[in-house]
Write a protein that holds these residues in place. Sequence first.
Motif, PDB file in Angstrom:
ATOM      1  N   ALA A 285      48.654 -89.161  88.996  1.00 60.17           N
ATOM      2  CA  ALA A 285      47.222 -88.768  89.232  1.00 60.17           C
ATOM      3  C   ALA A 285      46.455 -88.739  87.943  1.00 60.17           C
ATOM      4  O   ALA A 285      46.979 -88.358  86.892  1.00 60.17           O
ATOM      5  N   LYS A 286      45.232 -89.280  87.989  1.00 56.34           N
ATOM      6  CA  LYS A 286      44.415 -89.118  86.700  1.00 56.34           C
ATOM      7  C   LYS A 286      43.467 -88.042  86.831  1.00 56.34           C
ATOM      8  O   LYS A 286      43.108 -87.716  85.627  1.00 56.34           O
ATOM      9  N   ALA A 287      43.381 -87.492  87.806  1.00 55.60           N
ATOM     10  CA  ALA A 287      42.665 -86.232  87.640  1.00 55.60           C
ATOM     11  C   ALA A 287      42.799 -85.288  89.020  1.00 55.60           C
ATOM     12  O   ALA A 287      43.449 -85.977  90.124  1.00 55.60           O
ATOM     13  N   VAL A 288      42.708 -84.032  88.993  1.00 59.34           N
ATOM     14  CA  VAL A 288      42.681 -83.210  90.173  1.00 59.34           C
ATOM     15  C   VAL A 288      41.398 -82.446  90.153  1.00 59.34           C
ATOM     16  O   VAL A 288      40.868 -82.394  89.169  1.00 59.34           O
ATOM     17  N   TYR A 289      41.342 -81.853  91.448  1.00 56.65           N
ATOM     18  CA  TYR A 289      40.263 -81.035  91.794  1.00 56.65           C
ATOM     19  C   TYR A 289      40.333 -79.765  92.508  1.00 56.65           C
ATOM     20  O   TYR A 289      41.609 -79.595  92.919  1.00 56.65           O
ATOM     21  N   LEU A 290      39.580 -78.614  92.441  1.00 56.88           N
ATOM     22  CA  LEU A 290      39.832 -77.672  93.240  1.00 56.88           C
ATOM     23  C   LEU A 290      38.489 -77.137  93.534  1.00 56.88           C
ATOM     24  O   LEU A 290      37.452 -77.384  92.780  1.00 56.88           O
ATOM     25  N   GLU A 291      38.569 -76.244  94.459  1.00 61.38           N
ATOM     26  CA  GLU A 291      37.336 -75.624  95.246  1.00 61.38           C
ATOM     27  C   GLU A 291      37.420 -74.050  94.857  1.00 61.38           C
ATOM     28  O   GLU A 291      38.471 -73.529  95.369  1.00 61.38           O
ATOM     29  N   SER A 292      36.474 -73.109  94.605  1.00 56.86           N
ATOM     30  CA  SER A 292      36.604 -71.882  94.135  1.00 56.86           C
ATOM     31  C   SER A 292      35.282 -71.366  94.546  1.00 56.86           C
ATOM     32  O   SER A 292      34.397 -71.787  94.941  1.00 56.86           O
ATOM     33  N   ALA A 293      35.268 -69.835  93.987  1.00 56.74           N
ATOM     34  CA  ALA A 293      34.068 -69.166  94.251  1.00 56.74           C
ATOM     35  C   ALA A 293      33.775 -68.488  93.097  1.00 56.74           C
ATOM     36  O   ALA A 293      34.534 -67.962  92.149  1.00 56.74           O
ATOM     37  N   THR A 294      32.327 -68.625  92.593  1.00 54.63           N
ATOM     38  CA  THR A 294      32.002 -67.810  91.155  1.00 54.63           C
ATOM     39  C   THR A 294      32.587 -66.276  91.411  1.00 54.63           C
ATOM     40  O   THR A 294      32.834 -65.574  90.329  1.00 54.63           O
ATOM     41  N   GLN A 295      32.600 -65.691  92.608  1.00 57.36           N
ATOM     42  CA  GLN A 295      33.075 -64.278  92.753  1.00 57.36           C
ATOM     43  C   GLN A 295      34.586 -64.015  92.032  1.00 57.36           C
ATOM     44  O   GLN A 295      34.799 -62.831  91.758  1.00 57.36           O
ATOM     45  N   LEU A 296      35.513 -65.162  92.025  1.00 61.18           N
ATOM     46  CA  LEU A 296      36.607 -64.917  91.458  1.00 61.18           C
ATOM     47  C   LEU A 296      36.613 -65.054  89.874  1.00 61.18           C
ATOM     48  O   LEU A 296      36.998 -66.222  89.431  1.00 61.18           O
ATOM     49  N   THR A 297      35.974 -64.293  89.323  1.00 55.35           N
ATOM     50  CA  THR A 297      35.934 -64.502  87.964  1.00 55.35           C
ATOM     51  C   THR A 297      36.923 -64.753  86.896  1.00 55.35           C
ATOM     52  O   THR A 297      37.073 -65.550  86.244  1.00 55.35           O
ATOM     53  N   ARG A 298      38.113 -64.079  87.393  1.00 57.26           N
ATOM     54  CA  ARG A 298      39.529 -64.149  86.459  1.00 57.26           C
ATOM     55  C   ARG A 298      40.110 -65.469  86.795  1.00 57.26           C
ATOM     56  O   ARG A 298      40.451 -66.174  85.845  1.00 57.26           O
ATOM     57  N   ALA A 299      40.215 -66.176  88.178  1.00 61.30           N
ATOM     58  CA  ALA A 299      40.599 -67.268  88.361  1.00 61.30           C
ATOM     59  C   ALA A 299      39.745 -68.441  87.767  1.00 61.30           C
ATOM     60  O   ALA A 299      40.272 -69.437  87.093  1.00 61.30           O
ATOM     61  N   GLU A 310      33.011 -77.719  85.839  1.00 65.46           N
ATOM     62  CA  GLU A 310      32.297 -77.837  86.951  1.00 65.46           C
ATOM     63  C   GLU A 310      31.421 -79.073  87.242  1.00 65.46           C
ATOM     64  O   GLU A 310      30.767 -79.666  86.333  1.00 65.46           O
ATOM     65  N   VAL A 311      31.424 -79.800  88.400  1.00 66.06           N
ATOM     66  CA  VAL A 311      30.738 -80.934  88.752  1.00 66.06           C
ATOM     67  C   VAL A 311      30.160 -80.921  90.218  1.00 66.06           C
ATOM     68  O   VAL A 311      30.812 -80.022  90.742  1.00 66.06           O
ATOM     69  N   PRO A 312      29.329 -81.636  90.537  1.00 60.39           N
ATOM     70  CA  PRO A 312      28.558 -81.386  91.876  1.00 60.39           C
ATOM     71  C   PRO A 312      29.769 -81.698  92.923  1.00 60.39           C
ATOM     72  O   PRO A 312      30.415 -82.807  92.669  1.00 60.39           O
ATOM     73  N   HIS A 313      29.499 -81.169  93.952  1.00 59.41           N
ATOM     74  CA  HIS A 313      30.390 -81.337  95.098  1.00 59.41           C
ATOM     75  C   HIS A 313      30.478 -82.626  95.555  1.00 59.41           C
ATOM     76  O   HIS A 313      29.073 -83.185  96.168  1.00 59.41           O
ATOM     77  N   PRO A 314      31.313 -83.501  95.744  1.00 61.16           N
ATOM     78  CA  PRO A 314      30.989 -85.069  96.103  1.00 61.16           C
ATOM     79  C   PRO A 314      30.620 -85.102  97.553  1.00 61.16           C
ATOM     80  O   PRO A 314      29.859 -86.061  97.838  1.00 61.16           O
ATOM     81  N   ILE A 325      31.733 -73.546  94.201  1.00 59.28           N
ATOM     82  CA  ILE A 325      31.669 -74.075  92.722  1.00 59.28           C
ATOM     83  C   ILE A 325      32.998 -75.405  92.978  1.00 59.28           C
ATOM     84  O   ILE A 325      34.191 -74.964  93.678  1.00 59.28           O
ATOM     85  N   TYR A 326      32.673 -76.373  92.571  1.00 63.29           N
ATOM     86  CA  TYR A 326      33.832 -77.639  92.587  1.00 63.29           C
ATOM     87  C   TYR A 326      34.231 -78.039  91.269  1.00 63.29           C
ATOM     88  O   TYR A 326      33.244 -78.235  90.376  1.00 63.29           O
ATOM     89  N   MET A 327      35.514 -78.163  90.718  1.00 64.38           N
ATOM     90  CA  MET A 327      35.683 -78.341  89.357  1.00 64.38           C
ATOM     91  C   MET A 327      36.921 -79.262  89.430  1.00 64.38           C
ATOM     92  O   MET A 327      37.658 -79.395  90.386  1.00 64.38           O
ATOM     93  N   THR A 328      37.084 -80.169  88.410  1.00 64.54           N
ATOM     94  CA  THR A 328      37.828 -81.240  88.352  1.00 64.54           C
ATOM     95  C   THR A 328      38.376 -81.416  86.701  1.00 64.54           C
ATOM     96  O   THR A 328      37.836 -80.644  85.853  1.00 64.54           O
ATOM     97  N   LEU A 329      39.700 -81.821  86.664  1.00 64.86           N
ATOM     98  CA  LEU A 329      40.132 -82.000  85.381  1.00 64.86           C
ATOM     99  C   LEU A 329      40.915 -83.340  85.203  1.00 64.86           C
ATOM    100  O   LEU A 329      41.618 -83.596  86.082  1.00 64.86           O
TER     101      LEU A 329
END
Length: 331
Positions: A285-299, A310-314, A325-329
Amino acid sequence: MTNKQDQMQSFGSLSLGSRLKRLSDRMMQEVSNLYQAQGIPLNPSFFPLLNLLLKQGALTVTEAAEGLGISHPAVSKIARKMLDEGWLIKKPDPQDVRRQQLFLTDQSHQLLEQIQPVWREIKTYLDELMAMQTHPLLSAIDEFEQLINTQGFTQPILQRLQTRTQLDQVNIIGWQPELKSHFQRLNMAWLNQYFAGELVEADHLALDHPESYYLAKGGYIWFAELPEQSPSDDKRKIVGCVALARHSADCFEISKMGVEDEVQGLGVGRKLLLAALDKARELGAKAVYLESATQLTRALQLYQNMGFIEVPHPNGVSIYPRSDIYMTLTL
């Protein structure tokens, strides 16, 4: 002095007690100088007990300790010095002759006429200084003292040290059928806590049928397991989980990560996430993504620390109503 102060500040919260002690010593010395300039023969450390007795009248040492919120030995030590210097006398309690009460002497009452204007000006000046601050000092101290009183200090840290020792030995293990219930339990815990148990169709498929939803499609699931506490301990202590979902040859998702409340912030989530990312790299894999919620501050803090951005949701919007929130690495 400036360099020493800067060094103390650099220690952060670890120097809290030392900085408060330093400030206390500075204030005591300043007030002592002020008293001396005004011809007032009083040790500034006597102020709390002197003022308490002035406001409330005669008290026992125990009552004074409770009123000031300090230890009985500390009040006894101050009271002995004040007795020796003639500021206090002891008399039997009229209601119970077995108890001794502390009384202000005539010497103290005479001093009060001289010292109260000085106290008034000290208070006015300190109030002016604190009014210049961005954060009200006394309110912050009140709040912090209340937190220490309710949360404790020694025992929580000892418990964390014990837990940390266990977590240093935490094992990250792969999928085992008998651990399926833990995958459901750990994820339902945060779904119930933060989102009233909200479940969409994808959640039901992932939690009820993880074998087909993840494993059969080339995905993986890991668990964080604490070591056994004794040879007779036959119960497995599973404290975290995470899944790596494979959506295509080069598209992977970090999914359904859950960590027990009691070990959050102690590195379990990081170990789980590293296991998933290492596998994603191994799979090309060249990148991975995840979806989360800003309410989950520790995560979110963990994801950001690991390099996710954070990037715009595709697709413009998530299939999960809770996700904002949609995030990539990039690997």
